[in-house]
Structures are given as C-alpha cells and as structure tokens.
Design a protein around this motif. Sequence first.
Motif, short mmCIF file in Angstrom:
data_model
loop_
_atom_site.label_atom_id
_atom_site.label_comp_id
_atom_site.label_asym_id
_atom_site.label_seq_id
_atom_site.Cartn_x
_atom_site.Cartn_y
_atom_site.Cartn_z
N LEU A 66 -4.46 -11.12 47.56
CA LEU A 66 -4.49 -12.54 47.18
C LEU A 66 -5.40 -12.74 45.97
N VAL A 67 -6.61 -12.18 46.01
CA VAL A 67 -7.55 -12.34 44.90
C VAL A 67 -6.98 -11.75 43.62
N ARG A 68 -6.44 -10.53 43.72
CA ARG A 68 -5.88 -9.88 42.53
C ARG A 68 -4.71 -10.68 41.95
N ALA A 69 -3.85 -11.17 42.84
CA ALA A 69 -2.66 -11.88 42.37
C ALA A 69 -3.03 -13.18 41.67
N PHE A 70 -3.99 -13.92 42.21
CA PHE A 70 -4.34 -15.19 41.57
C PHE A 70 -5.00 -14.94 40.22
N LEU A 71 -5.93 -14.00 40.16
CA LEU A 71 -6.62 -13.75 38.90
C LEU A 71 -5.65 -13.20 37.85
N ALA A 72 -4.67 -12.43 38.28
CA ALA A 72 -3.64 -11.97 37.34
C ALA A 72 -2.80 -13.15 36.87
N GLU A 73 -2.53 -14.09 37.75
CA GLU A 73 -1.73 -15.27 37.41
C GLU A 73 -2.39 -16.10 36.32
N VAL A 74 -3.70 -16.22 36.35
CA VAL A 74 -4.40 -17.02 35.34
C VAL A 74 -4.84 -16.20 34.14
N GLY A 75 -4.53 -14.92 34.14
CA GLY A 75 -4.85 -14.08 32.99
C GLY A 75 -6.29 -13.64 32.93
N ALA A 76 -6.92 -13.46 34.09
CA ALA A 76 -8.32 -13.01 34.09
C ALA A 76 -8.40 -11.55 33.68
N PRO A 77 -9.43 -11.17 32.90
CA PRO A 77 -9.60 -9.76 32.53
C PRO A 77 -9.98 -8.93 33.74
N LYS A 78 -9.66 -7.68 33.69
CA LYS A 78 -9.93 -6.80 34.82
C LYS A 78 -11.42 -6.54 34.96
N ALA A 79 -11.90 -6.57 36.19
CA ALA A 79 -13.30 -6.23 36.47
C ALA A 79 -13.34 -4.85 37.10
N GLU A 80 -14.36 -4.08 36.76
CA GLU A 80 -14.48 -2.73 37.28
C GLU A 80 -15.88 -2.50 37.83
N LEU A 81 -16.00 -1.45 38.62
CA LEU A 81 -17.30 -1.02 39.13
C LEU A 81 -17.75 0.19 38.33
#
Length: 556
Positions: A534-549
């Motif tokens: 759910l989190v990944r899909a929404f952030l992808a929907e709004v065009g959020a940049p990828k976060a990494e560890l």
Amino acid sequence: MMVSSKAGRAATPDGFDAQVVVIGAGPAGLMTANLLGRYGVHVIVVEAGAELIDYPRGVGMDDETLRTFQSAGVVEGVLPHTVPDQLLVFVDAKYRDLARMAPPMGEFGWPRRNGFVQPLADRVLFEGLGRFDHVEVQWSSTVTGLAQDEGGVTLTVDGPGGERTLRAAYVVGADGGSSQTRKSLGLAFEGTTAPVNWLVVDIRNDPLGRPGAYVIADPRRPHVSIGLPHGIRRFEFMIKPGESEADAADDAFIARLLERYVPRETKLDIIRRRVYAHHSRMASRFRSGRVLLVGDAAHVMPVWQGQGYNSGIRDAFNVAWKLAMVLRGDADDRLLDTYELERREHVRAMIQLSTWVGQAVSVRNRVGAALRDLFFKGISLIPKAKLYIVQMRFKPMPTLDRGAITRVGAVSEPTPVGRLFPQPWVATTDTPRQRLDDVLGPWFALVAWNNDPAALLDEDAQARAAAAGIRLVCARPAVQLPWVDVARASDATVVGDLDGSLKRWFDARPESVVLVRPDRIVAGVATAHRAGDLVRAFLAEVGAPKAELQDGRRTR
C-alpha cells in the motif's frame, strides 16, 4: 490599512521571493496560506484591497470546514464566532414547515451545520498567519502581469511603493469571482446567472433573537432570516423588477421590507448591506501550468446550501498539501493535476444542488409555489424521506474515483478509498481525550488496527514512509492503552478508541490498515500483510522518489 502579517520574512530558497504567491486574501486564499505555512512553505499573499473585506458574505460552515480549520491549527479561534448545530428550516408564506434540517453531530468530529460571521472568521485566518516567519501578506497590491516559464512564475505587482516583481515557483489564484488571474490565463467561466438580485443586510442587536436559519419561500417576496453569533441577524430579500441598488441603500426601503418582523419605527443598527447576483459558474480549468485557481476564482454557486464558502475551503486543503509535497521534492509536479481531477465533479454537484434549491425557493408564481409546497409537505409524511432531509443526506460528499489514491491492497466493495476518514475522540498515554486528527498530525498517517504498523512494513516500505513523513499510528480499544508492548518501543503512536467508532469502521471491512492523506481523505487501505505494498503503491502514484537504506540510515 492593515499591516503585513510579518515585519520580515525568512529567506526563501532557489532565488524565489516566495515558493508560492497567493493572490487574494479571502477565505480560500488565507486558508491556503495557513496550511502552506504549517507545512513550512514560504508564502506571500498579495491582496488588492487595503484590508480584509467586511461586507456580508458566507453564514454557513459545515463539519468538513471546521475540520480544516482544526488542521490549520486555528479552530479554537473561529469557534467563538459560530452557532453550532444551527437549525435550517424552509417554510411557506405562512411560516409552515416545508423542510426542516437538523443533522446530528457528524462522524468527522464537528457539527454538520454551523452559523458563523465570515468577516470574523477571515480575521482568525489572517491572524493565524502571524505564527509563521515564512508567510507575509502584502496589502493594496494589485497583480498587473503574470508570466510563466519552465522554472516558475513572475508577477508584476503595483503597490504602495510603486511597481515591483515577485518570483515564485507556483501561484494560487484566490481573487474571487471576477478573478483577474483567471482572466489573464484566458480561461472561460461558463455557467449562468440568476435573473434577479438579492439584498443582504446584517443587523446588530438582533430584533428577533431566534437562533435558527429560516428560508421563507413566499411567492410575494422570497427571503431569508438567520440568527448569527454576537447578536447579529442576517436578512436576505429578493429584489423585484423595478427596484434598484439605490433603493437597497435607503434605510426606509429596508424598514418596509422588515415590517413583517419589526415595526417600521424600530431603530435598526445596520452593520452591512450589499446587493448580490446569484451565479452558477465554473472555470474551464482549475490549473494552468504553475497557476492553480481556488474558491470563487474557480467556481461560484448560489447561497442556498451555504457551500460556496465551504467549497473554497475544500479547494484550499486539497491544493495546499499537494503543493507542499511537490515543493519538498516528495512528489512529481503531475500530482497537481489531481487537484482539478478530484475537485471538479464535487463542485459541479454542489452547484447543481444549490441552483436547484434556489430555483425552488424563488418561485413567484402562486400556482407553482402551491405545487412546490404540496410536494415538500408530502415528502415530510414519508418517514425515510423526512429523515433523509433532516439529516442532510442529500449533501454531496467528497468521493474520489481517481486522483492521488491507490486501490492496491483494497479488497472491500464499496471501497473506503477516496472517502473521508472519520474523526472520533481518542485517548493516548498522555492525553485522556482528544480528537483523532490532532493525534495524526497535519501530514500523512498510516493507521493500523491492533497492530504495530512499523512491524507490518518491510525495510523498503519503512524507508519510503519515513522519507515521505508518514506518521505511524496503532489504533486499539482504549482499555488496552495501559499494556506496554512493542508498539511503545517503535515509531508508532498508540491511540485508544474511546467509544468504539474506529473499531466499527474497521469491523465494516476486511482491511485493517489505512493510509490517511493530510486532507483526511483515505488514500488507500490494505490487509495487514499488504501494508508495505500500500505504501509503495501510493508513493509511486504521486511520483515520490525512491528511498533507500544505507548503513542503517534512511535516505532519498
């Protein structure tokens, strides 16, 4: 002349005078500036007038609007200028009920109908800007030019010090129904204007004193009588053919209109008066490049459901968090396209409802009025139909099928995605009773029922949620609050469901995790094991940049 809300401003990045310039210090513009200010965005509000408008305007505020004032952090300031749970009654020429609306307290945490005094509410919004070093209001400043390019917007402003330019990343046009911003963009303002005008009068030392709002559908002269806070009475009268604005300026003319209620010789303390036309219009677009229109600049509607003001506040909330997200680099500029996508149809529904009610109230043919009265009296004899009206279930609610939402992880039909999330009273370990939104905070929240949401998210989803500023919330029955467990040691905030409202919401559907947007729309839902998706899909929907560890640290 009013002074600026700030003597000076904090520095603005990227060489802009402001990240956002808001044109117009009406309610939609001031609310946009308050929300952006709370999100940390640098804002300049440019207002052509020398001070806040003081003529009679909106008198009805709904629960969604009070919830927005709450999110903006200024609700305690506006509450003293409201009449909660105000009764709305439509009556015939003999004051017999046609329709009575007394909706109960809504699920969003505030009364569904509230009378209010708009000039005082606007002042609360203006004074709220004083909290922010990064927000400024410039009075007596008219925008005479607006030019967009790939990097921002340049405005030419004529003000007390002469002509100057302002540079911003985005502009919000909130300059009313005659918006020069809209006209400069070449946008059509399509719709209709009612053939008759109305005189609006506010009187201090209310000569009637009744607390409700009454719409008198009298074919001889339809009119309105509304009890407002602080001993103010609002009257609105249809202006008949042959009557003019000059008549409306005559105290004797107003005394004749009011003689049904008070003797002509009664001395009336008239605060404000104004003649209005009722328009039903909407801009051809709400966004043009880096300029977005809100409130009356984007749409106008008749007063009959009190939704012109409330629709502008909805616009402000929808556009503010999206601008903040884009300016933070947390979303792509395309997110701003969802503003019109999400707002246009709801606005259209409100315009249609308000126009229809206005037409029904304004019937001046006696036969037509009699048939209308018979229709409404017949409806009141049907219990379900009467309850539908009393509880205002006919009011169109924000319902999103497209936009900044995701269906990934959603199972239930009908889906709660795109609908407003409820706001019950909850408890925390530190506070025995507070409204849910105050716990969620002004930004995004991921709420899980009876689970620690941090434990439901894999490392990738945790990194993405943290980078986007999503607050993690664990909801559980209030009796479980004393139990110390892993949720206390994680990043999650634990809330106790005091009256079972949250449990009932989750009971009604299989999903147990909900992502709530800043404007309290449900962005998505999922079963517990799909929370990360759910989190990944929404952030992808709004065009959020990828976060990494990297080395145990969340980066973007």
